[in-house]
Write a protein that holds these residues in place. Structure first.
Motif, PDB file in Angstrom:
ATOM      1  N   MET A   1       0.532  -1.300   0.460  1.00 51.55           N
ATOM      2  CA  MET A   1      -0.361  -0.583   0.479  1.00 51.55           C
ATOM      3  C   MET A   1       0.812   1.064  -0.123  1.00 51.55           C
ATOM      4  N   LYS A   2       0.700   1.949  -0.576  1.00 50.19           N
ATOM      5  CA  LYS A   2       0.773   3.474  -1.281  1.00 50.19           C
ATOM      6  C   LYS A   2       0.401   4.384   0.274  1.00 50.19           C
ATOM      7  N   ILE A   3       0.710   5.352   0.731  1.00 48.85           N
ATOM      8  CA  ILE A   3      -0.018   6.546   1.036  1.00 48.85           C
ATOM      9  C   ILE A   3       0.079   6.972   0.322  1.00 48.85           C
ATOM     10  N   ASN A   4      -1.194   7.871  -0.488  1.00 45.20           N
ATOM     11  CA  ASN A   4      -1.027   9.167  -0.736  1.00 45.20           C
ATOM     12  C   ASN A   4      -1.730  10.329  -0.311  1.00 45.20           C
ATOM     13  N   THR A   5      -2.693  10.488   0.494  1.00 46.88           N
ATOM     14  CA  THR A   5      -2.852  11.271   1.113  1.00 46.88           C
ATOM     15  C   THR A   5      -3.756  10.240   2.935  1.00 46.88           C
ATOM     16  N   ALA A   6      -3.161  11.794   3.361  1.00 45.95           N
ATOM     17  CA  ALA A   6      -3.082  11.218   4.987  1.00 45.95           C
ATOM     18  C   ALA A   6      -3.389  12.853   5.713  1.00 45.95           C
ATOM     19  N   GLU A   7      -4.756  12.878   6.157  1.00 45.40           N
ATOM     20  CA  GLU A   7      -5.747  13.815   6.455  1.00 45.40           C
ATOM     21  C   GLU A   7      -6.226  13.492   8.395  1.00 45.40           C
ATOM     22  N   PHE A   8      -5.332  15.501   9.008  1.00 47.42           N
ATOM     23  CA  PHE A   8      -5.724  15.364  10.253  1.00 47.42           C
ATOM     24  C   PHE A   8      -7.833  15.334  10.571  1.00 47.42           C
ATOM     25  N   VAL A   9      -8.384  14.767  10.716  1.00 43.80           N
ATOM     26  CA  VAL A   9      -9.423  15.016  10.936  1.00 43.80           C
ATOM     27  C   VAL A   9     -10.107  15.339  12.581  1.00 43.80           C
ATOM     28  N   ILE A  10     -10.285  14.954  13.667  1.00 42.71           N
ATOM     29  CA  ILE A  10     -10.844  15.304  14.757  1.00 42.71           C
ATOM     30  C   ILE A  10      -9.836  15.106  16.020  1.00 42.71           C
ATOM     31  N   SER A  11      -9.793  15.181  16.933  1.00 38.42           N
ATOM     32  CA  SER A  11      -9.509  15.215  17.823  1.00 38.42           C
ATOM     33  C   SER A  11     -10.230  15.431  19.237  1.00 38.42           C
ATOM     34  N   ASN A  12     -10.708  14.645  20.046  1.00 41.64           N
ATOM     35  CA  ASN A  12     -11.347  14.271  21.360  1.00 41.64           C
ATOM     36  C   ASN A  12     -11.077  13.644  22.136  1.00 41.64           C
ATOM     37  N   SER A  13     -11.755  14.234  23.325  1.00 40.71           N
ATOM     38  CA  SER A  13     -12.084  12.943  24.384  1.00 40.71           C
ATOM     39  C   SER A  13     -13.115  11.670  24.555  1.00 40.71           C
ATOM     40  N   GLU A  14     -13.568  12.104  23.845  1.00 41.53           N
ATOM     41  CA  GLU A  14     -14.822  11.274  23.835  1.00 41.53           C
ATOM     42  C   GLU A  14     -15.389  10.284  22.740  1.00 41.53           C
ATOM     43  N   VAL A  15     -15.760   8.986  23.071  1.00 40.08           N
ATOM     44  CA  VAL A  15     -16.067   8.095  21.466  1.00 40.08           C
ATOM     45  C   VAL A  15     -17.159   8.122  20.964  1.00 40.08           C
ATOM     46  N   SER A  16     -17.556   9.223  21.372  1.00 37.51           N
ATOM     47  CA  SER A  16     -19.186   9.320  20.957  1.00 37.51           C
ATOM     48  C   SER A  16     -19.193  10.540  19.529  1.00 37.51           C
ATOM     49  N   LYS A  17     -17.931  11.405  19.773  1.00 37.82           N
ATOM     50  CA  LYS A  17     -17.028  12.417  19.590  1.00 37.82           C
ATOM     51  C   LYS A  17     -16.309  11.755  17.836  1.00 37.82           C
ATOM     52  N   CYS A  18     -16.304  10.644  17.971  1.00 34.79           N
ATOM     53  CA  CYS A  18     -15.200  10.118  16.736  1.00 34.79           C
ATOM     54  C   CYS A  18     -15.844   9.752  15.725  1.00 34.79           C
ATOM     55  N   PRO A  19     -15.109  10.620  14.922  1.00 33.06           N
ATOM     56  CA  PRO A  19     -16.126   9.972  13.106  1.00 33.06           C
ATOM     57  C   PRO A  19     -16.926   8.882  13.409  1.00 33.06           C
ATOM     58  N   LYS A  20     -18.009   9.619  12.272  1.00 32.39           N
ATOM     59  CA  LYS A  20     -18.831   8.484  12.163  1.00 32.39           C
ATOM     60  C   LYS A  20     -18.675   7.408  10.773  1.00 32.39           C
ATOM     61  N   ASP A  21     -17.962   8.083   9.602  1.00 33.65           N
ATOM     62  CA  ASP A  21     -17.739   7.327   8.571  1.00 33.65           C
ATOM     63  C   ASP A  21     -17.582   5.187   9.085  1.00 33.65           C
ATOM     64  N   PRO A  22     -18.090   4.553   8.602  1.00 34.66           N
ATOM     65  CA  PRO A  22     -18.032   3.592   8.715  1.00 34.66           C
ATOM     66  C   PRO A  22     -16.866   2.956   7.564  1.00 34.66           C
ATOM     67  N   LEU A  23     -15.390   3.466   8.074  1.00 32.05           N
ATOM     68  CA  LEU A  23     -14.245   3.323   7.552  1.00 32.05           C
ATOM     69  C   LEU A  23     -13.435   2.315   9.051  1.00 32.05           C
TER      70      LEU A  23
END
Length: 205
Positions: A1-23
């Motif tokens: 695998m070659k990493i082409n893009t690496a994007e910071f999305v969010i920092s938080n201290s609550e699991v409920s606020k983690c990204p909703k993306d199904p990835l």
């Protein structure tokens, strides 16, 4: 695998606020000062994606980075001797355990270990916690350039004996890395890529 893009999305201290993306997500964690940020920067081809510091405990939140727009690399706070208050450590512990126990997108945890050190009690206890919680995990040995190629095998073998002595039937899958020399980069990214391909093929995500 070659990493082409690496994007910071969010920092938080609550699991409920983690990204909703199904990835699929891969979490990186280890004792403070194990070289986690340097490893993440090496894997993603960025010099400062993850913040590095000479002071242990720089990472104090759950940090999500979207990689190639199809999986997340999650940078978790280190444990051990970070110079933070006792109250802060309790908060860290709580949201980290919440992440491991509640985050459905988590596919695998990578526990980072300084290859120069003997197995530490805190690491062995963390392995046990992940086992009890049924979180799949691998070990990433860091700073291999500090040991020398001829001594790497003996260090790994000594670590394996300590892991087995602590109750494990076999040594967890492990990778040998060096952020300085990019050792282990291809092996680690290929491992993640194989899992991702299998999961997407089976429509698990």
């Amino acid at each position: 695998m070659k990493i082409n893009t690496a994007e910071f999305v969010i920092s938080n201290s609550e699991v409920s606020k983690c990204p909703k993306d199904p990835l699929p997500e891969y979490a990186f964690i280890g004792r403070s000062n194990v070289g986690k940020s340097s490893l993440i920067n090496m894997l993603t081809n960025h010099k400062s994606l993850a913040k590095t510091s000479s002071k242990p405990g720089k990472t104090q939140l759950i940090n999500h980075f979207k990689i190639n727009n199809n999986w997340f690399l999650v940078d978790l706070p280190g444990y051990g001797y970070a110079k933070v208050s006792k109250k802060s450590k309790e908060v860290f512990q709580q949201f980290v355990t919440d992440y491991f126990e509640k985050r459905e997108q988590l596919v695998c945890a990578f526990v980072l270990i300084d290859i120069r050190l003997e197995a530490q009690k805190i690491d062995l206890e963390f392995f046990t916690y992940l086992g009890v919680t049924e979180v799949p995990f691998c070990i990433i040995f860091t700073k291999a350039d500090k040991v020398g190629k001829t001594r790497i095998h003996s260090h790994i073998e000594a670590y394996r004996k300590q892991v087995l002595a602590s109750g494990w039937e076999e040594m967890p899958q492990h990778f040998i890395t060096s952020a300085t020399e990019a050792t282990g980069k291809d092996e680690l990214l290929s491992f993640i890529d194989e899992i991702n391909q299998e999961m997407f093929k089976n429509d698990n995500f």
